[in-house]
Design a protein around this motif. Sequence first.
Motif, mmCIF file in Angstrom:
data_model
loop_
_atom_site.group_PDB
_atom_site.id
_atom_site.type_symbol
_atom_site.label_atom_id
_atom_site.label_comp_id
_atom_site.label_asym_id
_atom_site.label_seq_id
_atom_site.Cartn_x
_atom_site.Cartn_y
_atom_site.Cartn_z
ATOM 1 N N THR A 159 0.850 -1.191 0.000
ATOM 2 C CA THR A 159 0.000 0.000 0.000
ATOM 3 C C THR A 159 0.885 1.240 0.000
ATOM 4 O OG1 THR A 159 -1.721 -1.155 1.242
ATOM 5 C CG2 THR A 159 -1.825 1.246 1.217
ATOM 6 N N ALA A 160 0.465 2.259 -0.735
ATOM 7 C CA ALA A 160 1.265 3.481 -0.833
ATOM 8 C C ALA A 160 0.396 4.715 -0.672
ATOM 9 C CB ALA A 160 2.000 3.535 -2.170
ATOM 10 N N VAL A 186 7.355 0.289 6.590
ATOM 11 C CA VAL A 186 7.696 1.034 5.370
ATOM 12 C C VAL A 186 8.739 0.255 4.588
ATOM 13 C CG1 VAL A 186 8.765 3.123 4.449
ATOM 14 C CG2 VAL A 186 7.061 3.298 6.280
ATOM 15 N N VAL A 198 5.386 6.809 -0.448
ATOM 16 C CA VAL A 198 5.837 5.963 0.662
ATOM 17 C C VAL A 198 5.105 4.634 0.522
ATOM 18 C CG1 VAL A 198 5.986 5.674 3.147
ATOM 19 C CG2 VAL A 198 6.225 7.959 2.138
ATOM 20 N N ILE A 199 5.864 3.565 0.310
ATOM 21 C CA ILE A 199 5.306 2.237 0.039
ATOM 22 C C ILE A 199 5.522 1.363 1.264
ATOM 23 C CG2 ILE A 199 5.382 0.260 -1.510
ATOM 24 C CD1 ILE A 199 6.737 2.191 -3.580
ATOM 25 N N ALA A 200 4.439 0.768 1.744
ATOM 26 C CA ALA A 200 4.523 0.032 3.010
ATOM 27 C C ALA A 200 3.661 -1.210 2.980
ATOM 28 C CB ALA A 200 4.105 0.948 4.161
ATOM 29 N N ALA A 206 2.183 3.378 5.802
ATOM 30 C CA ALA A 206 2.483 4.308 4.708
ATOM 31 C C ALA A 206 2.146 5.739 5.112
ATOM 32 C CB ALA A 206 1.714 3.905 3.461
ATOM 33 N N ARG A 210 4.725 8.813 5.530
ATOM 34 C CA ARG A 210 4.604 10.080 4.797
ATOM 35 C C ARG A 210 4.661 11.267 5.757
ATOM 36 N NH1 ARG A 210 -0.623 11.777 1.238
ATOM 37 N NH2 ARG A 210 -1.536 11.863 3.332
#
Length: 457
Positions: A159-160, A186, A198-200, A206, A210
């Motif tokens: 999820t981003a 993250v 920001v991809i987590a 995420a 951020r």
Amino acid sequence: MGQGVFTALPMILADELDADWTKVRFEPAPVDPVYNHPVFHMQMTGGSTSTWSSFDQFRQAGAAARAMLITAAAQRWNVDAASCRTENGTVIHSASNRRLSYGQLAESAARLTPPQQVTLKDPKDFKLIGKPLKRLDTPEKTNGKGIFGIDVKVPGMLTAVVARSPVFGGKLKSVNADKAKAVKGVRKVVEVPSGVAVIADGFWAAKRGRDALQIEWDEGPMADFNTKSQREQYAELAKQPGLSARKEGDASGAIGSAAKKIEAVYEVPYLSHAMMEPLNCAVDLRSDRCEIWTGTQFQTVDRMSAAGIAGLKPEQVQIHTTLLGGGFGRRANPASDFVSEAVHVAKAAGAPVKVIWTREDDMHGGYYRPMYYHSLVGGVDADGNPLVWSHHLVGQSIVAGTPFESVIVKNGIDGTPEAAGKIPARFGSARIGGRKSWMGKAAAGRASAWDRSTCIV
């Protein structure tokens, strides 16, 4: 979309087909030119156009399929097709009362050539159209089975969220992601054209990542732009002559001779579409294909945008249109912004990823309904009857620079403010005109991401 086309369109087809309504189901079409809008010639929905634009199309399709089923039954029985009729999903031979269900005939009927000319029902014989029916999509929307874009889950999906410039047209100057990367969950922090992604493992990680970013933005030429100065510019433009959308008689002369003159100014601000379900888009990008899950109004344009970013052919991109919590035009824009952004993030992620906009993201960075300024002068005669109407509009076109410009903009006049040219009363004289708004890119926010947009007059 919410206006009932998942029921209305099946009703149209099923009525001409004489289908058994209890067995009718629906599913969103895959992205393909065969499903193009019959007026806009691309796969899309917007402007509340689905039912009226497809009404004849779906009736023709239903009638053609019905004729093919009758022909298939007549051939099987070795009788004249004219001696057969249809009822509730079956073909009946009137003389012998023999019956075959559409399911029993479907395979043989599908091998026939569709007729070029069909006879449509007399409206007095409609059994479904115009009748109150329960919507087909209500159960799954109320029992939790309906899949909206934000519900989509793909194996291995991350999820981003994206940090975007606080000013339209702004660009990233620098970013320190050390604190963001330290947030548990993250995976990556990457620059994308729209900002910093920001991809987590999940949304909350995420979002926290951020929040921890240290970003410096180059806010660009729009940094000092404000509503007050734009309003003042619009007010001045409204005083000047502009393009004419409609002119009848001598409005200026009629105003001078009116027994009573009435003047008014109406202003509407930029407005967010404020959808119940914030924007989201899931992308699984591979070397030879791209799959997208989202609630979209603009499948054709989204597919083209995604293909260009992914370096694929359009036919290698598939879009799964999910249910959506409101669109209102926001999910149809020429830049395919939220879809394009998600494909960029997927390229950087190296894994399936769903990009989610927060409510704040959507309200702050949307494609807004543009600001408009209306200057009106009217006049009545001694008996109070309407005599003259003069109406100047100033604002930004929502179609200039888009694929719809050639259809909607005629002689420089954008026809999207429909009511402006359709006064519900007759006047001896009328003038509807306006001015161009020469705001630069992003001056009005993303509703008008093009230069020198013609005002709608």
